[in-house]
Design an enzyme around this catalytic site. Structure first.
Site, PDB file in Angstrom:
ATOM      1  N   GLY A   1     -28.132 120.653  -2.288  1.00 58.55           N
ATOM      2  CA  GLY A   1     -28.773 121.323  -1.154  1.00 58.55           C
ATOM      3  C   GLY A   1     -29.506 122.602  -1.528  1.00 58.55           C
TER       4      GLY A   1
ATOM      5  N   THR B   1     -18.937 124.011   6.810  1.00 55.95           N
ATOM      6  CA  THR B   1     -18.815 124.101   8.272  1.00 55.95           C
ATOM      7  C   THR B   1     -17.575 123.325   8.710  1.00 55.95           C
ATOM      8  OG1 THR B   1     -20.254 122.168   8.487  1.00 55.95           O
ATOM      9  CG2 THR B   1     -21.281 124.314   8.826  1.00 55.95           C
TER      10      THR B   1
ATOM     11  N   GLN C   1     -23.704 130.670  17.588  1.00 57.67           N
ATOM     12  CA  GLN C   1     -24.028 129.253  17.833  1.00 57.67           C
ATOM     13  C   GLN C   1     -22.838 128.599  18.513  1.00 57.67           C
ATOM     14  OE1 GLN C   1     -26.605 127.010  17.587  1.00 57.67           O
ATOM     15  NE2 GLN C   1     -25.172 125.467  18.307  1.00 57.67           N
TER      16      GLN C   1
ATOM     17  N   TYR D   1     -17.820 129.875  11.723  1.00 60.80           N
ATOM     18  CA  TYR D   1     -18.990 129.990  10.834  1.00 60.80           C
ATOM     19  C   TYR D   1     -19.834 131.217  11.199  1.00 60.80           C
ATOM     20  CZ  TYR D   1     -23.123 128.190   8.264  1.00 60.80           C
ATOM     21  OH  TYR D   1     -24.195 128.021   7.412  1.00 60.80           O
TER      22      TYR D   1
ATOM     23  N   LYS E   1     -20.514 134.246   8.640  1.00 64.33           N
ATOM     24  CA  LYS E   1     -21.890 134.555   8.227  1.00 64.33           C
ATOM     25  C   LYS E   1     -22.290 135.953   8.687  1.00 64.33           C
ATOM     26  CE  LYS E   1     -23.103 130.826   5.955  1.00 64.33           C
ATOM     27  NZ  LYS E   1     -23.505 130.887   4.543  1.00 64.33           N
TER      28      LYS E   1
ATOM     29  N   PRO F   1     -30.938 131.849   6.430  1.00 60.42           N
ATOM     30  CA  PRO F   1     -31.689 130.607   6.659  1.00 60.42           C
ATOM     31  C   PRO F   1     -31.511 130.118   8.095  1.00 60.42           C
ATOM     32  CG  PRO F   1     -30.215 130.411   4.753  1.00 60.42           C
ATOM     33  CD  PRO F   1     -29.815 131.637   5.516  1.00 60.42           C
TER      34      PRO F   1
ATOM     35  N   TYR G   1     -32.323 126.320  10.254  1.00 59.07           N
ATOM     36  CA  TYR G   1     -31.866 124.944  10.032  1.00 59.07           C
ATOM     37  C   TYR G   1     -32.718 124.308   8.927  1.00 59.07           C
ATOM     38  CZ  TYR G   1     -28.542 125.190  13.808  1.00 59.07           C
ATOM     39  OH  TYR G   1     -27.459 125.536  14.573  1.00 59.07           O
TER      40      TYR G   1
HETATM   41  N1  CAA Z   1     -24.706 125.850  25.097  1.00 66.05           N
HETATM   42  C1  CAA Z   1     -24.003 125.560  26.185  1.00 66.05           C
HETATM   43  N2  CAA Z   1     -23.315 124.420  26.343  1.00 66.05           N
HETATM   44  C2  CAA Z   1     -23.348 123.536  25.328  1.00 66.05           C
HETATM   45  C3  CAA Z   1     -24.087 123.772  24.150  1.00 66.05           C
HETATM   46  C4  CAA Z   1     -24.786 124.979  24.053  1.00 66.05           C
HETATM   47  N3  CAA Z   1     -25.519 125.268  22.965  1.00 66.05           N
HETATM   48  N4  CAA Z   1     -23.925 122.715  23.331  1.00 66.05           N
HETATM   49  C5  CAA Z   1     -23.124 121.849  23.975  1.00 66.05           C
HETATM   50  N5  CAA Z   1     -22.789 122.346  25.188  1.00 66.05           N
HETATM   51  C6  CAA Z   1     -21.941 121.717  26.190  1.00 66.05           C
HETATM   52  C7  CAA Z   1     -22.369 120.278  26.388  1.00 66.05           C
HETATM   53  O1  CAA Z   1     -23.456 120.203  27.311  1.00 66.05           O
HETATM   54  C8  CAA Z   1     -21.114 119.643  26.936  1.00 66.05           C
HETATM   55  O2  CAA Z   1     -20.975 119.967  28.287  1.00 66.05           O
HETATM   56  P1  CAA Z   1     -20.557 118.840  29.346  1.00 66.05           P
HETATM   57  O3  CAA Z   1     -19.235 118.320  28.854  1.00 66.05           O
HETATM   58  O4  CAA Z   1     -20.474 119.579  30.623  1.00 66.05           O
HETATM   59  O5  CAA Z   1     -21.655 117.821  29.275  1.00 66.05           O
HETATM   60  C9  CAA Z   1     -20.004 120.393  26.207  1.00 66.05           C
HETATM   61  O6  CAA Z   1     -20.616 121.621  25.727  1.00 66.05           O
HETATM   62  C10 CAA Z   1     -19.459 119.622  25.027  1.00 66.05           C
HETATM   63  O7  CAA Z   1     -20.553 119.326  24.142  1.00 66.05           O
HETATM   64  P2  CAA Z   1     -20.431 118.209  23.023  1.00 66.05           P
HETATM   65  O8  CAA Z   1     -20.379 116.860  23.680  1.00 66.05           O
HETATM   66  O9  CAA Z   1     -21.474 118.418  21.968  1.00 66.05           O
HETATM   67  O10 CAA Z   1     -18.961 118.561  22.492  1.00 66.05           O
HETATM   68  P3  CAA Z   1     -18.234 118.097  21.217  1.00 66.05           P
HETATM   69  O11 CAA Z   1     -16.857 118.667  21.306  1.00 66.05           O
HETATM   70  O12 CAA Z   1     -18.417 116.636  20.992  1.00 66.05           O
HETATM   71  O13 CAA Z   1     -19.058 118.808  20.056  1.00 66.05           O
HETATM   72  C11 CAA Z   1     -19.889 120.584  18.786  1.00 66.05           C
HETATM   73  C12 CAA Z   1     -19.149 120.198  20.043  1.00 66.05           C
HETATM   74  C13 CAA Z   1     -19.096 120.128  17.551  1.00 66.05           C
HETATM   75  C14 CAA Z   1     -20.000 122.091  18.762  1.00 66.05           C
HETATM   76  C15 CAA Z   1     -21.283 119.927  18.770  1.00 66.05           C
HETATM   77  O14 CAA Z   1     -21.972 120.303  19.947  1.00 66.05           O
HETATM   78  C16 CAA Z   1     -22.112 120.353  17.602  1.00 66.05           C
HETATM   79  O15 CAA Z   1     -21.957 119.851  16.496  1.00 66.05           O
HETATM   80  N6  CAA Z   1     -23.034 121.299  17.789  1.00 66.05           N
HETATM   81  C17 CAA Z   1     -23.906 121.794  16.738  1.00 66.05           C
HETATM   82  C18 CAA Z   1     -23.334 122.987  16.077  1.00 66.05           C
HETATM   83  C19 CAA Z   1     -24.330 123.487  15.052  1.00 66.05           C
HETATM   84  O16 CAA Z   1     -25.468 123.801  15.346  1.00 66.05           O
HETATM   85  N7  CAA Z   1     -23.908 123.567  13.808  1.00 66.05           N
HETATM   86  C20 CAA Z   1     -24.765 124.009  12.783  1.00 66.05           C
HETATM   87  C21 CAA Z   1     -24.407 123.284  11.543  1.00 66.05           C
HETATM   88  S1  CAA Z   1     -25.610 123.584  10.261  1.00 66.05           S
HETATM   89  C22 CAA Z   1     -25.326 125.158   9.814  1.00 66.05           C
HETATM   90  O17 CAA Z   1     -24.410 125.788  10.230  1.00 66.05           O
HETATM   91  C23 CAA Z   1     -26.284 125.729   8.810  1.00 66.05           C
HETATM   92  C24 CAA Z   1     -26.862 126.982   9.275  1.00 66.05           C
HETATM   93  O18 CAA Z   1     -26.508 128.048   8.768  1.00 66.05           O
HETATM   94  C25 CAA Z   1     -27.924 126.969  10.304  1.00 66.05           C
END
Ligand code: CAA
Length: 240
Positions: A13, A86, A141, A147, A151, A177, A179
């Site tokens: 990566g 993560t 986030q 995380y 960070k 960084p 995404y």
């Molecule tokens: N703001 C507000 N509400 C949110 C939201 C947000 N950003 N994202 C999700 N929700 C809500 C959803 O709408 C949902 O609500 P309802 O049940 O009322 O519909 C509820 O939260 C649950 O959402 P999920 O179905 O997604 O829940 P989950 O438990 O299956 O997953 C999670 C939760 C693991 C956090 C998943 O949403 C996820 O993976 N999100 C991305 C996280 C992310 O961006 N990670 C970055 C990884 S890469 C990295 O970290 C590198 C870097 O430095 C940039």
């Protein structure tokens, strides 16, 4: 032989792209990795860059690993703290281990590596430390209290250590960084990632090489007056 650089999490990566960029700039580069032997072997075969296995989240193992690099390759001039994991999940579902592993590796790893490398840099009156933070440490986030905290901690760590290194010719800077097209981002559920990409003004994920160019600048001789600084490379997603 050029300066000697160590890149943690350097076999895949963003870390791999950093290794390649530093080598292009004439440095002798060493990668560190913790888990994936197969990917590390392929990395060394393809690039000729050696890979040293130790977990930067383990204090003693890190000191030993860096001592081995110093003995076998030479004193470490440039440290890139890139290793990170993560364990995403909302707080309600996050276990203590999910919290602790991310803090231990992402933030603790910076401390452990700096403990190993900083004294020698100070003696030699030259050093470069580049820490890989994140947009999510700046902006937070959903689903990443671990995380984002680690960070964000890296950004504070950078500014504090920059003050300690300044009089000894050591600069300490961070990249934040956004995404980037890596395995880590590919692990975000597709429907969630689509919504994130829609919010990136540039309209796409970043490339690992685009982060590496920033690291190469911080690591260079020309960067001597840049310290305690954070460079955001995120396609305009968060303007900080
Ligand atoms: N703001 C507000 N509400 C949110 C939201 C947000 N950003 N994202 C999700 N929700 C809500 C959803 O709408 C949902 O609500 P309802 O049940 O009322 O519909 C509820 O939260 C649950 O959402 P999920 O179905 O997604 O829940 P989950 O438990 O299956 O997953 C999670 C939760 C693991 C956090 C998943 O949403 C996820 O993976 N999100 C991305 C996280 C992310 O961006 N990670 C970055 C990884 S890469 C990295 O970290 C590198 C870097 O430095 C940039």
């Amino acid at each position: 032989m050029g300066r000697i650089a160590v890149v943690t999490g350097g076999t895949r990566g963003i870390g791999r792209a950093i290794c390649e960029a530093l080598r292009e700039n004439g440095m002798t580069v060493v990668a560190n990795y913790a888990g994936n032997d197969e990917k590390a072997r392929a990395f060394t075969e393809e690039t000729g860059i050696p890979a040293y296995k130790f977990d930067v989240g383990e204090h003693e193992a890190t000191l030993e690993g860096c001592a081995k690099i110093a003995e076998e390759v030479g004193p470490i001039d440039v440290l890139v703290n890139n290793a990170g994991i993560t364990r995403d999940g909302v707080l309600a579902k996050m276990s203590f281990d999910d919290w602790n592993d991310v803090m231990r590796i992402n933030l603790g790893g910076c401390f452990n590596m700096a403990k190993a490398c900083f004294p020698g840099m100070r003696e030699r009156k030259w050093g470069r430390i580049v820490n890989i933070g994140s947009i999510n440490g700046q902006a937070g986030q959903y689903g990443q209290v671990n995380y984002a905290a680690a960070k964000s901690g890296i950004h504070g760590f950078t500014k504090a250590l920059a003050q300690e290194g300044a009089r000894s010719g050591i600069t300490v800077n961070a990249i934040a960084p956004g995404y980037i097209d890596t395995d880590m981002v590919a692990a975000v559920p597709e429907n969630v990632l689509e919504k994130i990409v829609a919010k990136i003004p540039v309209g796409r994920l970043g490339q690992a090489s685009e982060i590496a160019r920033g690291v190469a600048f911080f690591a260079s001789d020309e960067g001597a007056f840049v310290t305690g600084s954070t460079l955001s490379i995120n396609g305009g997603q968060h303007m900080y």
